[in-house]
Motif scaffolding. Structure first.
Motif, short mmCIF file in Angstrom:
data_model
loop_
_atom_site.label_atom_id
_atom_site.label_comp_id
_atom_site.label_asym_id
_atom_site.label_seq_id
_atom_site.Cartn_x
_atom_site.Cartn_y
_atom_site.Cartn_z
N TYR A 277 70.25 24.03 3.49
CA TYR A 277 70.78 22.94 2.65
C TYR A 277 69.87 22.68 1.45
O TYR A 277 70.35 22.59 0.31
CB TYR A 277 70.92 21.67 3.49
CG TYR A 277 71.34 20.46 2.70
CD1 TYR A 277 72.66 20.29 2.30
CD2 TYR A 277 70.41 19.49 2.34
CE1 TYR A 277 73.05 19.17 1.57
CE2 TYR A 277 70.78 18.37 1.61
CZ TYR A 277 72.10 18.23 1.22
OH TYR A 277 72.48 17.13 0.49
N VAL A 281 70.95 23.15 -2.56
CA VAL A 281 70.91 22.00 -3.47
C VAL A 281 69.95 22.26 -4.62
O VAL A 281 70.23 21.94 -5.78
CB VAL A 281 70.53 20.71 -2.70
CG1 VAL A 281 70.29 19.56 -3.68
CG2 VAL A 281 71.61 20.34 -1.71
N LYS A 287 76.23 18.76 -3.19
CA LYS A 287 75.80 18.48 -1.80
C LYS A 287 76.89 18.81 -0.78
O LYS A 287 76.61 19.36 0.28
CB LYS A 287 75.38 17.01 -1.68
CG LYS A 287 74.09 16.69 -2.43
CD LYS A 287 73.68 15.25 -2.22
CE LYS A 287 72.35 14.96 -2.95
NZ LYS A 287 71.93 13.55 -2.77
#
Length: 317
Positions: A277, A281, A287
């Protein structure tokens, strides 16, 4: 002439209503209707069997078609549960605008003859019960959220009426979870799969229950097929020199929703998803897109774990 007719595939379309089943047999152009109850279904199957249909096509309605498809399965009749959206698009493609029960049955039969949807199979009884319990759990969770929202905005004098309802709903959710756990314990295959799935940090009972009930194919598919089945595989959008943004669509949205919510906590306790993640990002991905990518990774890893029969290992990626 009779020889040619015998070679034709017999396709039957069934339009499902709360109280009535409208049935069309194609290409014989036979139409009849029966009550949507045990007596009516027996009458329908008695009329259908002599024609030896290639497939009986019925739209998925959520519950109204269940009794009929169970009866078809017990009678060893080939049936296909069609996506209503696909039937609706087919109607648009052939220019069908009028709508009656009879016309809908004819349309479903025509759709079955032209598209030849894959035949469906009936889930085992335990799996059907799990699906029903999960459906009830989702309903209870929705009611719980609604009551919690009311508790926040209503005067204090009303809170004494709302809190007992919240307690009752909470007790019902616990009962449903207990019934689901007992169902899993009764089956060695479910127990093994459940242990493997929940060995992944960030995965709890809710995700495991949904995967066991609504995705029995887990472990028997390729990783790409598993991601596509849940609806987290991006589809290309290209034409000539145009290259549009790839988006996800379709799939089993109930499982995808549950796994999306689980990923919110998994990213906090599972280093594999946390690093994925953060990397996405940092690379400029939105997101939500990054979370979907993590869900896709979760599906692929789970599929591999169940297929290989191995528990989660910290070094998995």
């Amino acid at each position: 002439m009779n020889c040619k007719n015998n070679q034709k595939e017999i396709t039957i379309g069934v339009d499902t209503g709360k109280f009535q089943l409208d049935i069309h047999i194609r290409p014989l152009d036979i139409y009849f209707s029966v009550d949507n109850n045990e007596k009516g279904i027996k009458e329908a199957l008695k009329k259908i069997k002599p024609h030896k249909p290639t497939r009986i096509v019925i739209e998925a309605t959520g519950r109204l078609e269940h009794a009929f498809i169970i009866a078809c399965s017990e009678a060893n009749l080939p049936f296909a549960v069609a996506n209503p959206a696909h039937v609706k698009k087919f109607a648009g493609a052939i220019g069908r605008k009028a709508k009656t029960n009879k016309l809908d049955a004819q349309l479903i039969a025509y759709y079955g003859e032209a598209i030849k949807p894959t035949l469906s199979t009936l889930k085992p009884e335990n799996m059907r019960l799990m699906s029903d319990l999960l459906s009830r759990r989702r309903q209870l969770m929705t009611m719980q959220t609604m009551e919690k929202n009311r508790l926040q905005i209503m005067p204090k004098e009303i809170s004494g009426i709302i809190k007992p309802i919240l307690t009752a709903i909470k007790n019902q959710i616990e009962k449903v979870d207990s019934k689901l756990s007992k169902l899993i314990e009764k089956c060695s295959e479910y127990r093994t799969k459940n242990s493997i799935i929940q060995s992944m940090p960030g995965i709890g009972n809710v995700v495991a229950f949904n995967l066991l009930s609504d995705m029995p194919e887990l472990g028997y598919l390729t990783n790409k097929e598993a991601a596509s089945l849940i609806g987290v595989a991006p589809f290309n959008k290209e034409s000539g020199s145009y290259e549009g943004q790839r988006n996800i669509r379709g799939g089993r949205h109930k499982i995808r929703t549950v796994m999306y919510m689980a990923m919110m906590s998994a990213m906090q306790c599972n280093p594999v998803f946390k690093s994925t993640y953060q990397r996405l990002v940092a690379a400029g991905k939105p997101k939500k897109t990054a979370i979907i990518a993590c869900v896709r990774k979760m599906v692929i890893i789970l599929n591999s774990m169940v297929r290989d029969g191995v528990m989660w290992a910290p070094k998995m990626n």
